[in-house]
Design a protein around this motif. Structure first.
Motif, PDB file in Angstrom:
ATOM      1  N   VAL A  52      36.993  42.972  29.568  1.00 48.97           N
ATOM      2  CA  VAL A  52      37.184  44.266  28.901  1.00 48.97           C
ATOM      3  C   VAL A  52      37.254  45.333  29.988  1.00 48.97           C
ATOM      4  O   VAL A  52      36.310  45.505  30.772  1.00 48.97           O
ATOM      5  CB  VAL A  52      36.008  44.593  27.953  1.00 48.97           C
ATOM      6  N   ASN A  53      38.380  45.991  30.061  1.00 49.87           N
ATOM      7  CA  ASN A  53      38.572  47.036  31.077  1.00 49.87           C
ATOM      8  C   ASN A  53      39.212  48.257  30.435  1.00 49.87           C
ATOM      9  O   ASN A  53      39.750  48.182  29.322  1.00 49.87           O
ATOM     10  CB  ASN A  53      39.475  46.516  32.200  1.00 49.87           C
ATOM     11  N   ALA A  54      39.176  49.354  31.169  1.00 49.50           N
ATOM     12  CA  ALA A  54      39.839  50.571  30.698  1.00 49.50           C
ATOM     13  C   ALA A  54      40.881  50.997  31.716  1.00 49.50           C
ATOM     14  O   ALA A  54      40.744  50.744  32.911  1.00 49.50           O
ATOM     15  CB  ALA A  54      38.825  51.692  30.508  1.00 49.50           C
ATOM     16  N   VAL A  55      41.916  51.645  31.215  1.00 51.89           N
ATOM     17  CA  VAL A  55      42.845  52.369  32.088  1.00 51.89           C
ATOM     18  C   VAL A  55      42.635  53.850  31.794  1.00 51.89           C
ATOM     19  O   VAL A  55      42.530  54.247  30.619  1.00 51.89           O
ATOM     20  CB  VAL A  55      44.317  51.975  31.825  1.00 51.89           C
ATOM     21  N   CYS A  56      42.539  54.641  32.844  1.00 48.63           N
ATOM     22  CA  CYS A  56      42.333  56.090  32.691  1.00 48.63           C
ATOM     23  C   CYS A  56      43.593  56.811  33.160  1.00 48.63           C
ATOM     24  O   CYS A  56      43.763  57.087  34.358  1.00 48.63           O
ATOM     25  CB  CYS A  56      41.148  56.543  33.537  1.00 48.63           C
ATOM     26  N   PRO A  57      44.496  57.122  32.223  1.00 52.02           N
ATOM     27  CA  PRO A  57      45.714  57.843  32.620  1.00 52.02           C
ATOM     28  C   PRO A  57      45.369  59.263  33.055  1.00 52.02           C
ATOM     29  O   PRO A  57      44.335  59.814  32.673  1.00 52.02           O
ATOM     30  CB  PRO A  57      46.552  57.866  31.342  1.00 52.02           C
ATOM     31  N   GLY A  58      46.286  59.822  33.837  1.00 47.00           N
ATOM     32  CA  GLY A  58      46.110  61.202  34.293  1.00 47.00           C
ATOM     33  C   GLY A  58      46.891  62.174  33.441  1.00 47.00           C
ATOM     34  O   GLY A  58      46.400  62.675  32.423  1.00 47.00           O
ATOM     35  N   GLY A 108      34.809  45.211  33.031  1.00 42.04           N
ATOM     36  CA  GLY A 108      33.918  46.376  33.010  1.00 42.04           C
ATOM     37  C   GLY A 108      34.378  47.508  33.910  1.00 42.04           C
ATOM     38  O   GLY A 108      33.596  48.399  34.242  1.00 42.04           O
ATOM     39  N   GLN A 109      35.661  47.508  34.272  1.00 35.43           N
ATOM     40  CA  GLN A 109      36.167  48.531  35.191  1.00 35.43           C
ATOM     41  C   GLN A 109      37.013  49.561  34.442  1.00 35.43           C
ATOM     42  O   GLN A 109      37.544  49.288  33.377  1.00 35.43           O
ATOM     43  CB  GLN A 109      37.006  47.882  36.295  1.00 35.43           C
ATOM     44  N   ALA A 147      34.389  56.392  25.747  1.00 34.58           N
ATOM     45  CA  ALA A 147      35.299  55.230  25.766  1.00 34.58           C
ATOM     46  C   ALA A 147      35.042  54.379  27.019  1.00 34.58           C
ATOM     47  O   ALA A 147      35.096  53.144  26.968  1.00 34.58           O
ATOM     48  CB  ALA A 147      36.755  55.700  25.728  1.00 34.58           C
ATOM     49  N   ILE A 148      34.768  55.053  28.136  1.00 33.38           N
ATOM     50  CA  ILE A 148      34.500  54.308  29.379  1.00 33.38           C
ATOM     51  C   ILE A 148      33.162  53.556  29.256  1.00 33.38           C
ATOM     52  O   ILE A 148      33.054  52.382  29.611  1.00 33.38           O
ATOM     53  CB  ILE A 148      34.529  55.264  30.591  1.00 33.38           C
ATOM     54  N   GLN A 149      32.156  54.229  28.718  1.00 31.90           N
ATOM     55  CA  GLN A 149      30.858  53.558  28.552  1.00 31.90           C
ATOM     56  C   GLN A 149      30.969  52.392  27.557  1.00 31.90           C
ATOM     57  O   GLN A 149      30.384  51.329  27.765  1.00 31.90           O
ATOM     58  CB  GLN A 149      29.791  54.576  28.101  1.00 31.90           C
ATOM     59  N   TRP A 150      31.748  52.577  26.504  1.00 28.89           N
ATOM     60  CA  TRP A 150      31.988  51.494  25.543  1.00 28.89           C
ATOM     61  C   TRP A 150      32.611  50.290  26.257  1.00 28.89           C
ATOM     62  O   TRP A 150      32.260  49.132  26.026  1.00 28.89           O
ATOM     63  CB  TRP A 150      32.883  51.990  24.398  1.00 28.89           C
ATOM     64  N   THR A 151      33.533  50.578  27.158  1.00 29.06           N
ATOM     65  CA  THR A 151      34.195  49.513  27.930  1.00 29.06           C
ATOM     66  C   THR A 151      33.161  48.725  28.746  1.00 29.06           C
ATOM     67  O   THR A 151      33.175  47.490  28.777  1.00 29.06           O
ATOM     68  CB  THR A 151      35.263  50.141  28.860  1.00 29.06           C
ATOM     69  N   HIS A 152      32.249  49.457  29.408  1.00 29.15           N
ATOM     70  CA  HIS A 152      31.213  48.778  30.204  1.00 29.15           C
ATOM     71  C   HIS A 152      30.343  47.880  29.319  1.00 29.15           C
ATOM     72  O   HIS A 152      30.082  46.720  29.640  1.00 29.15           O
ATOM     73  CB  HIS A 152      30.288  49.817  30.870  1.00 29.15           C
ATOM     74  N   LEU A 153      29.900  48.428  28.200  1.00 28.00           N
ATOM     75  CA  LEU A 153      28.961  47.691  27.340  1.00 28.00           C
ATOM     76  C   LEU A 153      29.630  46.479  26.697  1.00 28.00           C
ATOM     77  O   LEU A 153      29.054  45.393  26.656  1.00 28.00           O
ATOM     78  CB  LEU A 153      28.384  48.626  26.265  1.00 28.00           C
ATOM     79  N   LEU A 154      30.860  46.662  26.221  1.00 24.63           N
ATOM     80  CA  LEU A 154      31.559  45.538  25.593  1.00 24.63           C
ATOM     81  C   LEU A 154      31.865  44.450  26.627  1.00 24.63           C
ATOM     82  O   LEU A 154      31.799  43.254  26.327  1.00 24.63           O
ATOM     83  CB  LEU A 154      32.847  46.025  24.910  1.00 24.63           C
ATOM     84  N   ALA A 155      32.167  44.876  27.849  1.00 26.03           N
ATOM     85  CA  ALA A 155      32.428  43.895  28.916  1.00 26.03           C
ATOM     86  C   ALA A 155      31.206  43.006  29.126  1.00 26.03           C
ATOM     87  O   ALA A 155      31.338  41.783  29.298  1.00 26.03           O
ATOM     88  CB  ALA A 155      32.798  44.616  30.211  1.00 26.03           C
TER      89      ALA A 155
END
Ligand SMILES: NC(=O)c1ccc[n+]([C@@H]2O[C@H](COP(=O)([O-])OP(=O)(O)OC[C@H]3O[C@@H](n4cnc5c(N)ncnc54)[C@H](O)[C@@H]3O)[C@@H](O)[C@H]2O)c1
Length: 279
Positions: free
Chosen positions: A195-201, A267-268, A177-185
């Motif tokens: 296009v960014n991601a949030v990574c919950p804990g 892309g973050q 999902a994180i790599q998808w975020t980078h590529l789509l960004a």
């Protein structure tokens, strides 16, 4: 300043997937509180309706409909309906996710189906959701896509959270999902779409209830603990800021990434995890 923040998303319209409960519900509530019109969608129509009802009851604007992010036609239909209800879509939060194909409470090993289901929802589901809105955002030269990944998709942190290996496919799906975020960004940047991601804990939602039940079922020394006690002990042991996150904490991060303040951020993948993993 408080006034400006409370209107951070005034005039914006958003769609949030998996918004019937847990993290997605929290995101939908925060976006609405900050002024966005919200299209609430979930596999479960009843819970989607109840989140939308909650928003409308506190003076916001929300519409609900069921959709399945694993079915491109279903999520595309939800996005089209959102666009026709609101006239446009500025923000898309792809939150829907699953931790396994079922049975996590008792399982020690992952199954073939765990790989398929986590990949289908947590990875292809993000792509299907983005595909449902990207043409519209590209044409308007404006848009914000926020994917909900997990800090579990980053550096492994030693022993498994569950007792066995059941959660490994989930973590791999979250790295994807994180790599998808980078590529789509990269793809969307020229159209002024971030296009960014949030990574919950670690949040006490039905997802974590299953992890705690798994630990309890498979660890004899935890037999006298409640799932909530197991969860609290895990937070205490792994997080420098020793308190769990709330769905609204994730909503506030998503709101920031969806706001004008984040125009130069793309892309973050932003950890919201009390410092549990620092990368
Ligand atoms: N709870 C945590 O500690 C935690 C930590 C890190 C990341 N996350 C991520 O946050 C997101 C939400 O997790 P949660 O804890 O709220 O989980 P949850 O299981 O409580 O809620 C998930 C929601 O997604 C919906 N959903 C599932 N499959 C769907 C599909 N195919 N199409 C549409 N909707 C679907 C469910 O109906 C449910 O309402 C997930 O992506 C999860 O991986 C959660």
């Amino acid at each position: 300043m408080a006034h400006r923040l409370s209107k951070q998303l005034a005039g914006k319209s958003a769609i949030v997937t998996g918004a019937g409960r847990g993290v997605g519900r929290g995101i939908a509530l925060v976006l609405a509180e900050r002024g966005a019109e919200v299209f609430v969608t979930d596999l479960d129509a009843e819970t989607a309706n109840s989140t939308a009802f909650e928003i409308r009851s506190s003076g916001g604007r929300a519409v609900a409909a069921a959709s399945d992010v694993t079915d491109p036609a279903s999520i595309a239909q939800a996005a089209s309906r959102a666009i026709s209800e609101f006239g446009k879509l500025d923000v898309c939060v792809a939150n829907a996710g699953v931790i396994d194909a079922g049975g996590l409470r008792e399982k020690y090993y992952y199954t073939d189906e765990d790989w398929d289901v986590t990949y289908r929802v947590n990875v292809k589901g993000l792509a299907n959701t983005a595909d449902a809105v990207r043409q519209h955002m590209q044409e308007r030269r404006q848009g914000r896509i926020v994917n909900i990944a997990s800090h579990g998709g980053r550096t492994p942190r030693g022993p498994s959270l569950g007792v066995g290996e059941t959660i490994l496919p989930y973590w791999v799906s979250k790295a994807a999902a994180i790599q998808w975020t980078h590529l789509l960004a990269q793809q969307m940047a020229r159209f002024n779409v971030t296009v960014n991601a949030v990574c919950p804990g670690t949040l006490w939602t039905p997802m974590w209830e299953k992890i705690a039940a798994n630990q309890r079922a498979l660890s004899p020394d935890l037999a006298d603990k409640s799932p909530r006690e197991i969860f609290d002990a895990s937070v205490e042991a792994r997080q420098p800021i020793a308190r769990p996150q709330t769905p609204e904490d994730i909503g506030r991060a998503a709101a920031f990434l969806a706001s004008d303040d984040a125009a130069e951020i793309t892309g973050q993948a932003l950890n919201v995890n009390g410092g549990a993993i620092m990368n």
